[in-house]
Design a protein around this motif. Structure first.
Motif, PDB file in Angstrom:
ATOM      1  N   LYS A  87       0.818  -1.210   0.000  1.00 25.99           N
ATOM      2  CA  LYS A  87       0.000   0.000   0.000  1.00 25.99           C
ATOM      3  C   LYS A  87       0.851   1.259   0.000  1.00 25.99           C
ATOM      4  CE  LYS A  87      -3.956  -2.212   2.234  1.00 25.99           C
ATOM      5  NZ  LYS A  87      -4.857  -2.236   3.428  1.00 25.99           N
ATOM      6  N   GLY A  89       3.386   1.634  -1.878  1.00 23.35           N
ATOM      7  CA  GLY A  89       3.964   1.791  -3.200  1.00 23.35           C
ATOM      8  C   GLY A  89       5.330   1.155  -3.372  1.00 23.35           C
ATOM      9  N   CYS A 247      -6.651   2.221 -11.251  1.00 20.77           N
ATOM     10  CA  CYS A 247      -5.995   2.119  -9.949  1.00 20.77           C
ATOM     11  C   CYS A 247      -5.559   0.687  -9.652  1.00 20.77           C
ATOM     12  CB  CYS A 247      -6.951   2.595  -8.858  1.00 20.77           C
ATOM     13  SG  CYS A 247      -7.373   4.340  -8.969  1.00 20.77           S
ATOM     14  N   GLN A 251      -0.551   2.372  -6.566  1.00 23.15           N
ATOM     15  CA  GLN A 251      -0.521   3.167  -7.799  1.00 23.15           C
ATOM     16  C   GLN A 251      -0.308   4.653  -7.545  1.00 23.15           C
ATOM     17  OE1 GLN A 251      -3.348   5.273  -8.719  1.00 23.15           O
ATOM     18  NE2 GLN A 251      -2.595   5.889 -10.747  1.00 23.15           N
ATOM     19  N   GLU A 252      -0.881   5.189  -6.491  1.00 21.64           N
ATOM     20  CA  GLU A 252      -0.857   6.638  -6.271  1.00 21.64           C
ATOM     21  C   GLU A 252       0.567   7.183  -6.156  1.00 21.64           C
ATOM     22  OE1 GLU A 252      -2.621  10.040  -3.193  1.00 21.64           O
ATOM     23  OE2 GLU A 252      -3.195   7.928  -2.967  1.00 21.64           O
ATOM     24  N   LEU A 253       1.369   6.544  -5.321  1.00 18.42           N
ATOM     25  CA  LEU A 253       2.733   7.021  -5.138  1.00 18.42           C
ATOM     26  C   LEU A 253       3.583   6.770  -6.385  1.00 18.42           C
ATOM     27  CD1 LEU A 253       4.733   8.386  -3.283  1.00 18.42           C
ATOM     28  CD2 LEU A 253       5.280   6.165  -2.292  1.00 18.42           C
ATOM     29  N   ALA A 255       2.572   6.777  -9.516  1.00 17.21           N
ATOM     30  CA  ALA A 255       2.220   7.805 -10.493  1.00 17.21           C
ATOM     31  C   ALA A 255       2.804   9.158 -10.084  1.00 17.21           C
ATOM     32  CB  ALA A 255       0.705   7.897 -10.635  1.00 17.21           C
ATOM     33  N   ARG A 256       2.786   9.460  -8.799  1.00 17.14           N
ATOM     34  CA  ARG A 256       3.305  10.741  -8.319  1.00 17.14           C
ATOM     35  C   ARG A 256       4.800  10.861  -8.592  1.00 17.14           C
ATOM     36  NH1 ARG A 256       2.580  11.274  -2.222  1.00 17.14           N
ATOM     37  NH2 ARG A 256       0.425  10.829  -2.838  1.00 17.14           N
TER      38      ARG A 256
END
Length: 347
Positions: A87, A89, A247, A251-253, A255-256
């Motif tokens: 979670k 990343g 997603c 994924q969030e981190l 992509a960031r």
């Protein structure tokens, strides 16, 4: 890549294989090799996991970095490289995912030492989906064909029971083969006589050493679970991530970091002047004593290390355990790095 439906796994057709539900692996498009000799090596440290169910594609799509829907389509590739992340990343498992002739069945190749953990991870996330997860290690083994002196062409097999596909990461990493577990090396070598003569791996010519000279980490010892980010492990340069898919866990981190363009550390090849104890990691430092990174795997005078890019390429000389070592920008890194990525190299 267009897959032929005429090539069948005869062994699966004639035996009631547990775990595969009579599924058959498709043939990849084959290109005739032109090398007189090639290395044929069994990857005993890799294991295959079968993931089966009507929702197998959306299930894995929400767990891995790459776009699984590509191999779910008839005109998609025969295999993809992908990471499972936590979670936060960070990398948990590096895998190669293979399609089969059954749209409800995919095979996941992973490090043998991490296989039980990956199966547990998959079962944890299936929730209410009717997804079956089990090993087919007793039915199939993973092999690789390579020629360390030249970039290999994908060889041609005369046996419909085996699955042949170029490594989805780098062409230079050779050709992956999934063969029945009861097929001997001699029997397998005979399947590729049209492409040349199979030779056994040596200390100077083997898959692990090839990976190290390229700077490609693989498995839980070189990519310790929860220790590095996927872009640090070059998943973006190894065709292992999609930034257009939906997603997925971690994924969030990912992509960031990608959109910021700042990746200060990456896995890189390292050349040693003194051999290391391969059972443990070793710090890479500058001659002034500043830590630059860490070696996670070595064989002979080569290894793979997670290094701070700018310091490794433009800083003072490097050492490992007091002995000089050398690194360089891998040739397979893309030339057209974005402005942000180029700036990250000098920050």
């Amino acid at each position: 890549m267009i897959l032929s439906t005429s090539v069948k796994f005869l062994r699966l057709a004639r035996l009631p294989i547990r775990n595969l539900h009579q599924g058959r692996l498709p043939s990849a498009r084959l290109f005739t090799g032109n090398q007189a000799n090639f290395v044929l090596e069994s990857l005993d440290n890799r294991e295959l996991i079968r993931v089966h169910g009507s929702e197998v594609v959306p299930f894995l799509q929400g767990l891995v970095t790459n776009d699984v829907s590509k191999i779910g389509s008839d005109d998609g590739p025969a295999s993809i490289y992908a990471h499972f992340l936590n979670k936060g990343g960070r990398v948990l498992f590096d895998t190669i995912i293979y399609r089969t002739n059954s749209p409800d069945t995919l095979l996941v190749e992973c490090d043998r030492e991490a296989a039980s953990d990956l199966r547990r991870h998959l079962r944890l996330y299936r929730v209410r989906r009717r997804i079956e997860v089990d090993s087919v290690d007793d039915e199939y083994t993973t092999w690789v064909i390579l020629n360390p002196k030249t970039a290999p062409s994908t060889p041609t097999s005369s046996n419909a029971e085996i699955f042949v596909v170029p490594d989805p990461r780098l062409h230079a990493l050779g050709t992956r083969i999934l063969a029945p577990a009861d097929m001997s090396r001699t029997q397998l070598a005979k399947c590729f006589t049209a492409s040349g003569t199979a030779t056994t791996p040596t200390a100077e010519s083997n898959y692990q050493l090839l990976r190290y000279t390229l700077g490609v980490g693989e498995g839980s010892r070189e990519l310790p679970p929860g220790k590095c980010f996927p872009l640090e492990a070059n998943v973006d340069y190894l065709n292992g991530v999609s930034f257009q898919k939906g997603c997925y866990v971690g994924q969030e981190l990912t992509a960031r970091i990608h959109h910021s363009g700042v990746v200060r550390k990456r896995y890189m090849p390292i050349r040693l002047t003194a051999q290391l104890d391969a059972s443990s990691s070793h710090d890479v430092t500058s001659v002034a004593g500043a830590k630059v990174g860490q070696v996670f795997g070595s064989a002979g005078n080569y290894g793979v290390a997670l290094l701070r890019i700018e310091k490794a390429l433009n800083g003072p000389p490097l050492t490992v355990d007091g002995e000089r070592c050398f690194t360089g920008r891998p040739e397979w890194w893309p030339e057209d790095l974005t402005r942000k990525h180029r700036q990250a190299f000098v920050e």
